[in-house]
Design a protein around this motif. Structure first.
Motif, PDB file in Angstrom:
ATOM      1  N   LEU A 171       6.112  16.676   7.327  1.00 51.85           N
ATOM      2  CA  LEU A 171       6.001  17.629   6.232  1.00 51.85           C
ATOM      3  C   LEU A 171       5.345  18.928   6.678  1.00 51.85           C
ATOM      4  O   LEU A 171       5.769  20.020   6.280  1.00 51.85           O
ATOM      5  CB  LEU A 171       5.206  17.017   5.076  1.00 51.85           C
ATOM      6  N   LEU A 172       4.307  18.825   7.495  1.00 51.89           N
ATOM      7  CA  LEU A 172       3.622  20.024   7.964  1.00 51.89           C
ATOM      8  C   LEU A 172       4.537  20.881   8.846  1.00 51.89           C
ATOM      9  O   LEU A 172       4.564  22.117   8.735  1.00 51.89           O
ATOM     10  CB  LEU A 172       2.349  19.656   8.712  1.00 51.89           C
ATOM     11  N   LEU A 173       5.295  20.232   9.713  1.00 56.48           N
ATOM     12  CA  LEU A 173       6.233  20.965  10.569  1.00 56.48           C
ATOM     13  C   LEU A 173       7.308  21.650   9.719  1.00 56.48           C
ATOM     14  O   LEU A 173       7.640  22.809   9.940  1.00 56.48           O
ATOM     15  CB  LEU A 173       6.880  20.020  11.574  1.00 56.48           C
ATOM     16  N   ALA A 174       7.829  20.917   8.723  1.00 52.38           N
ATOM     17  CA  ALA A 174       8.857  21.495   7.858  1.00 52.38           C
ATOM     18  C   ALA A 174       8.321  22.654   7.022  1.00 52.38           C
ATOM     19  O   ALA A 174       9.075  23.526   6.603  1.00 52.38           O
ATOM     20  CB  ALA A 174       9.418  20.415   6.929  1.00 52.38           C
ATOM     21  N   SER A 175       6.993  22.665   6.830  1.00 50.63           N
ATOM     22  CA  SER A 175       6.373  23.716   6.013  1.00 50.63           C
ATOM     23  C   SER A 175       5.856  24.886   6.840  1.00 50.63           C
ATOM     24  O   SER A 175       5.187  25.778   6.320  1.00 50.63           O
ATOM     25  CB  SER A 175       5.224  23.104   5.199  1.00 50.63           C
ATOM     26  N   GLY A 176       6.116  24.857   8.137  1.00 53.15           N
ATOM     27  CA  GLY A 176       5.801  26.015   8.977  1.00 53.15           C
ATOM     28  C   GLY A 176       4.478  25.959   9.711  1.00 53.15           C
ATOM     29  O   GLY A 176       4.058  26.955  10.289  1.00 53.15           O
TER      30      GLY A 176
ATOM     31  N   CYS B 101       0.876  -1.171   0.000  1.00 52.81           N
ATOM     32  CA  CYS B 101       0.000   0.000   0.000  1.00 52.81           C
ATOM     33  C   CYS B 101       0.913   1.222   0.000  1.00 52.81           C
ATOM     34  O   CYS B 101       1.641   1.470   0.964  1.00 52.81           O
ATOM     35  CB  CYS B 101      -0.917   0.016   1.217  1.00 52.81           C
ATOM     36  N   LEU B 102       0.892   1.959  -1.093  1.00 50.67           N
ATOM     37  CA  LEU B 102       1.741   3.136  -1.259  1.00 50.67           C
ATOM     38  C   LEU B 102       0.909   4.392  -1.036  1.00 50.67           C
ATOM     39  O   LEU B 102      -0.098   4.602  -1.717  1.00 50.67           O
ATOM     40  CB  LEU B 102       2.348   3.150  -2.660  1.00 50.67           C
ATOM     41  N   SER B 103       1.335   5.197  -0.074  1.00 53.69           N
ATOM     42  CA  SER B 103       0.589   6.413   0.254  1.00 53.69           C
ATOM     43  C   SER B 103       1.542   7.599   0.210  1.00 53.69           C
ATOM     44  O   SER B 103       2.472   7.687   1.023  1.00 53.69           O
ATOM     45  CB  SER B 103      -0.050   6.280   1.639  1.00 53.69           C
ATOM     46  N   ALA B 104       1.330   8.468  -0.765  1.00 57.53           N
ATOM     47  CA  ALA B 104       2.196   9.633  -0.936  1.00 57.53           C
ATOM     48  C   ALA B 104       1.522  10.876  -0.371  1.00 57.53           C
ATOM     49  O   ALA B 104       0.306  11.041  -0.485  1.00 57.53           O
ATOM     50  CB  ALA B 104       2.523   9.846  -2.412  1.00 57.53           C
ATOM     51  N   VAL B 105       2.332  11.743   0.223  1.00 61.26           N
ATOM     52  CA  VAL B 105       1.851  13.018   0.763  1.00 61.26           C
ATOM     53  C   VAL B 105       2.673  14.133   0.135  1.00 61.26           C
ATOM     54  O   VAL B 105       3.896  14.024   0.033  1.00 61.26           O
ATOM     55  CB  VAL B 105       1.987  13.085   2.294  1.00 61.26           C
ATOM     56  N   CYS B 106       2.008  15.177  -0.271  1.00 62.09           N
ATOM     57  CA  CYS B 106       2.684  16.342  -0.839  1.00 62.09           C
ATOM     58  C   CYS B 106       2.178  17.595  -0.132  1.00 62.09           C
ATOM     59  O   CYS B 106       0.960  17.775   0.023  1.00 62.09           O
ATOM     60  CB  CYS B 106       2.425  16.434  -2.339  1.00 62.09           C
ATOM     61  N   VAL B 107       3.103  18.441   0.298  1.00 59.35           N
ATOM     62  CA  VAL B 107       2.747  19.700   0.966  1.00 59.35           C
ATOM     63  C   VAL B 107       3.443  20.858   0.253  1.00 59.35           C
ATOM     64  O   VAL B 107       4.647  20.798  -0.009  1.00 59.35           O
ATOM     65  CB  VAL B 107       3.152  19.677   2.459  1.00 59.35           C
ATOM     66  N   ILE B 108       2.674  21.867  -0.087  1.00 60.54           N
ATOM     67  CA  ILE B 108       3.229  23.121  -0.613  1.00 60.54           C
ATOM     68  C   ILE B 108       3.193  24.143   0.517  1.00 60.54           C
ATOM     69  O   ILE B 108       2.119  24.476   1.029  1.00 60.54           O
ATOM     70  CB  ILE B 108       2.438  23.634  -1.826  1.00 60.54           C
ATOM     71  N   ALA B 109       4.362  24.591   0.929  1.00 59.59           N
ATOM     72  CA  ALA B 109       4.464  25.515   2.060  1.00 59.59           C
ATOM     73  C   ALA B 109       3.969  26.910   1.673  1.00 59.59           C
ATOM     74  O   ALA B 109       3.720  27.205   0.502  1.00 59.59           O
ATOM     75  CB  ALA B 109       5.906  25.580   2.542  1.00 59.59           C
ATOM     76  N   ALA B 110       3.849  27.757   2.684  1.00 59.45           N
ATOM     77  CA  ALA B 110       3.372  29.122   2.464  1.00 59.45           C
ATOM     78  C   ALA B 110       4.277  29.887   1.500  1.00 59.45           C
ATOM     79  O   ALA B 110       3.818  30.764   0.762  1.00 59.45           O
ATOM     80  CB  ALA B 110       3.269  29.857   3.799  1.00 59.45           C
ATOM     81  N   ASP B 111       5.571  29.532   1.486  1.00 56.70           N
ATOM     82  CA  ASP B 111       6.505  30.220   0.587  1.00 56.70           C
ATOM     83  C   ASP B 111       6.592  29.559  -0.790  1.00 56.70           C
ATOM     84  O   ASP B 111       7.411  29.954  -1.620  1.00 56.70           O
ATOM     85  CB  ASP B 111       7.901  30.306   1.226  1.00 56.70           C
ATOM     86  N   GLY B 112       5.761  28.540  -1.020  1.00 56.00           N
ATOM     87  CA  GLY B 112       5.733  27.874  -2.313  1.00 56.00           C
ATOM     88  C   GLY B 112       6.625  26.651  -2.428  1.00 56.00           C
ATOM     89  O   GLY B 112       6.613  25.969  -3.458  1.00 56.00           O
ATOM     90  N   THR B 113       7.395  26.353  -1.387  1.00 57.98           N
ATOM     91  CA  THR B 113       8.271  25.176  -1.411  1.00 57.98           C
ATOM     92  C   THR B 113       7.434  23.901  -1.392  1.00 57.98           C
ATOM     93  O   THR B 113       6.547  23.748  -0.553  1.00 57.98           O
ATOM     94  CB  THR B 113       9.230  25.173  -0.211  1.00 57.98           C
ATOM     95  N   LEU B 114       7.721  22.999  -2.317  1.00 52.01           N
ATOM     96  CA  LEU B 114       6.999  21.733  -2.402  1.00 52.01           C
ATOM     97  C   LEU B 114       7.835  20.632  -1.776  1.00 52.01           C
ATOM     98  O   LEU B 114       9.011  20.460  -2.117  1.00 52.01           O
ATOM     99  CB  LEU B 114       6.677  21.412  -3.862  1.00 52.01           C
ATOM    100  N   ARG B 115       7.231  19.884  -0.871  1.00 50.29           N
ATOM    101  CA  ARG B 115       7.877  18.743  -0.231  1.00 50.29           C
ATOM    102  C   ARG B 115       6.952  17.537  -0.321  1.00 50.29           C
ATOM    103  O   ARG B 115       5.730  17.689  -0.230  1.00 50.29           O
ATOM    104  CB  ARG B 115       8.173  19.026   1.251  1.00 50.29           C
TER     105      ARG B 115
END
Length: 200
Positions: free
Chosen positions: A191-196, A112-126
């Motif tokens: 990811l959320l912590l890294a995105s602020g 089961c592959l589960s990917a998460v993508c977060v775009i931070a407030a400054d536009g950085t994609l992780r």
């Protein structure tokens, strides 16, 4: 002003790029309530010969990028698929596909592959990927028919929902249970912590 109020004042608003109630429920376990929910409209068809890992990561990124984001907002998107070898078992569209997928998974291990993508407030994609190994017990024709009749597997990757009756079919699991449900919480929190985003 208290420290908690200061943190709340500077925390960027979060957009959940998913209409899945399961993902919203899982986010709530992190103490996160999205400022708004926006369902992305993208083509989720696999590309020819696309490996499952590459596919699920691509779709998660596409979902995040498809949502309109105002300056200062954070976007969270996720995608989950079932991989049986190099074969992608996507969302079951009807009862027949639920039965077919359960037959394929019966008595076998799958990923089961589960990917998460977060775009931070400054536009950085992780992004990050959770890979969970799940093994089903051998399923009888009656068990498959009963599960199909329940309707629980419709719209679910691989034709089953581990948070429901299908959990009784699982004889082994190594990885993230929340990832199989639809949003791996360990990876999501990081990811959320890294995105602020401030989390407790």
């Amino acid at each position: 002003m208290s420290a908690a109020l200061v943190a709340a004042a500077v925390t960027p608003p979060l957009i959940l790029a998913s209409s899945s109630p399961r993902r919203a429920d899982l986010l709530a376990r992190l103490g996160v309530t999205p400022a708004r929910i926006a369902a992305p409209d993208i083509d989720e068809s696999p590309l020819p010969a696309e490996p499952p890992r590459r596919y699920v990561e691509r779709i998660a990124r596409a979902k995040a990028l498809a949502v309109e984001r105002a300056p200062g907002e954070i976007v969270l998107a996720g995608d989950t698929t079932i991989a049986l070898g190099r074969r992608i078992l996507g969302k079951a569209e009807d009862a027949a596909s639920v039965g077919t997928m359960l037959g394929l998974l019966s008595g076998r291990r799958h990923h089961c592959l589960s990917a998460v993508c977060v775009i931070a407030a400054d536009g950085t994609l992780r992004s990050r990927l959770s890979d969970t190994i799940v093994a089903f017990k051998p399923l009888s024709a009656a068990e498959i028919a009963g599960y199909v009749a329940s309707g629980e597997g419709l719209g679910k990757a691989g034709g089953y929902a581990i948070q429901g009756r299908a959990e009784a079919f699982v004889r082994f699991l190594s990885g993230s249970h929340s990832g199989v449900v639809g949003l791996p919480l360990f990876e999501t929190r990081a990811l959320l912590l890294a995105s602020g985003l401030a989390l407790g």
